[in-house]
Design a protein around this motif. Sequence first.
Motif, PDB file in Angstrom:
ATOM      1  N   LYS A  79       0.810  -1.214   0.000  1.00 32.40           N
ATOM      2  CA  LYS A  79       0.000   0.000   0.000  1.00 32.40           C
ATOM      3  C   LYS A  79       0.850   1.274   0.000  1.00 32.40           C
ATOM      4  O   LYS A  79       0.490   2.253  -0.637  1.00 32.40           O
ATOM      5  CB  LYS A  79      -0.925   0.010   1.204  1.00 32.40           C
ATOM      6  CG  LYS A  79      -1.840   1.207   1.218  1.00 32.40           C
ATOM      7  CD  LYS A  79      -2.904   1.130   2.269  1.00 32.40           C
ATOM      8  CE  LYS A  79      -3.813   2.332   2.178  1.00 32.40           C
ATOM      9  NZ  LYS A  79      -4.948   2.254   3.086  1.00 32.40           N
ATOM     10  N   PHE A  80       1.969   1.281   0.708  1.00 33.29           N
ATOM     11  CA  PHE A  80       2.812   2.473   0.801  1.00 33.29           C
ATOM     12  C   PHE A  80       4.155   2.192   0.146  1.00 33.29           C
ATOM     13  O   PHE A  80       4.835   1.238   0.505  1.00 33.29           O
ATOM     14  CB  PHE A  80       3.025   2.876   2.264  1.00 33.29           C
ATOM     15  CG  PHE A  80       1.769   3.284   2.955  1.00 33.29           C
ATOM     16  CD1 PHE A  80       1.293   4.580   2.845  1.00 33.29           C
ATOM     17  CD2 PHE A  80       1.049   2.373   3.708  1.00 33.29           C
ATOM     18  CE1 PHE A  80       0.121   4.954   3.484  1.00 33.29           C
ATOM     19  CE2 PHE A  80      -0.120   2.732   4.350  1.00 33.29           C
ATOM     20  CZ  PHE A  80      -0.585   4.025   4.239  1.00 33.29           C
ATOM     21  N   ARG A  81       4.533   3.051  -0.809  1.00 35.47           N
ATOM     22  CA  ARG A  81       5.841   2.923  -1.448  1.00 35.47           C
ATOM     23  C   ARG A  81       6.701   4.085  -1.001  1.00 35.47           C
ATOM     24  O   ARG A  81       6.233   5.223  -0.907  1.00 35.47           O
ATOM     25  CB  ARG A  81       5.706   2.911  -2.958  1.00 35.47           C
ATOM     26  CG  ARG A  81       5.056   1.619  -3.445  1.00 35.47           C
ATOM     27  CD  ARG A  81       5.015   1.542  -4.924  1.00 35.47           C
ATOM     28  NE  ARG A  81       6.390   1.480  -5.419  1.00 35.47           N
ATOM     29  CZ  ARG A  81       6.796   0.696  -6.393  1.00 35.47           C
ATOM     30  NH1 ARG A  81       5.960  -0.081  -6.997  1.00 35.47           N
ATOM     31  NH2 ARG A  81       8.044   0.698  -6.782  1.00 35.47           N
ATOM     32  N   VAL A  82       7.975   3.808  -0.728  1.00 31.14           N
ATOM     33  CA  VAL A  82       8.891   4.802  -0.176  1.00 31.14           C
ATOM     34  C   VAL A  82      10.040   5.034  -1.156  1.00 31.14           C
ATOM     35  O   VAL A  82      10.614   4.080  -1.689  1.00 31.14           O
ATOM     36  CB  VAL A  82       9.455   4.322   1.184  1.00 31.14           C
ATOM     37  CG1 VAL A  82      10.408   5.345   1.758  1.00 31.14           C
ATOM     38  CG2 VAL A  82       8.316   4.025   2.157  1.00 31.14           C
ATOM     39  N   PHE A  83      10.356   6.314  -1.359  1.00 29.24           N
ATOM     40  CA  PHE A  83      11.423   6.716  -2.267  1.00 29.24           C
ATOM     41  C   PHE A  83      12.435   7.561  -1.508  1.00 29.24           C
ATOM     42  O   PHE A  83      12.079   8.325  -0.615  1.00 29.24           O
ATOM     43  CB  PHE A  83      10.845   7.542  -3.425  1.00 29.24           C
ATOM     44  CG  PHE A  83       9.784   6.810  -4.197  1.00 29.24           C
ATOM     45  CD1 PHE A  83      10.124   6.057  -5.312  1.00 29.24           C
ATOM     46  CD2 PHE A  83       8.459   6.850  -3.800  1.00 29.24           C
ATOM     47  CE1 PHE A  83       9.154   5.362  -6.020  1.00 29.24           C
ATOM     48  CE2 PHE A  83       7.484   6.164  -4.499  1.00 29.24           C
ATOM     49  CZ  PHE A  83       7.825   5.418  -5.611  1.00 29.24           C
ATOM     50  N   GLU A  84      13.695   7.399  -1.875  1.00 25.61           N
ATOM     51  CA  GLU A  84      14.763   8.239  -1.328  1.00 25.61           C
ATOM     52  C   GLU A  84      15.577   8.727  -2.511  1.00 25.61           C
ATOM     53  O   GLU A  84      16.066   7.923  -3.314  1.00 25.61           O
ATOM     54  CB  GLU A  84      15.631   7.456  -0.343  1.00 25.61           C
ATOM     55  CG  GLU A  84      16.628   8.334   0.388  1.00 25.61           C
ATOM     56  CD  GLU A  84      17.350   7.588   1.498  1.00 25.61           C
ATOM     57  OE1 GLU A  84      17.730   8.256   2.476  1.00 25.61           O
ATOM     58  OE2 GLU A  84      17.545   6.363   1.400  1.00 25.61           O
ATOM     59  N   ASN A  85      15.692  10.041  -2.646  1.00 23.38           N
ATOM     60  CA  ASN A  85      16.367  10.658  -3.794  1.00 23.38           C
ATOM     61  C   ASN A  85      15.766  10.187  -5.115  1.00 23.38           C
ATOM     62  O   ASN A  85      16.470   9.935  -6.093  1.00 23.38           O
ATOM     63  CB  ASN A  85      17.873  10.377  -3.763  1.00 23.38           C
ATOM     64  CG  ASN A  85      18.520  10.935  -2.519  1.00 23.38           C
ATOM     65  OD1 ASN A  85      18.225  12.054  -2.102  1.00 23.38           O
ATOM     66  ND2 ASN A  85      19.389  10.153  -1.904  1.00 23.38           N
TER      67      ASN A  85
END
Length: 90
Positions: A31-37
Amino acid sequence: MENYPITISTNKKVHHFEVGEYVHYDDEKCKFRVFENGVYVASFEPDDHQFLHICQNPGRIDEHVLHLLADQIEAHHPHGINDNIRKLKL
């Protein structure tokens, strides 16, 4: 829904994440996708009580950081948690 920023600080590093919520997800997707840079690094899925669990960790983010991140995401979406608390009290 637009992505929103969450910053996690540990004694070693400061992480600046962007979190995207996928409202129309099913049980086979996170359900939740996380991005860094701008790079996809992790995802979470809620359990039956709306507490988040690590779904994927392709960015190999430290689990301690991911648990702190899950806490922040849960705090950002209190409506699901409050609904469950109300149901338990009834």
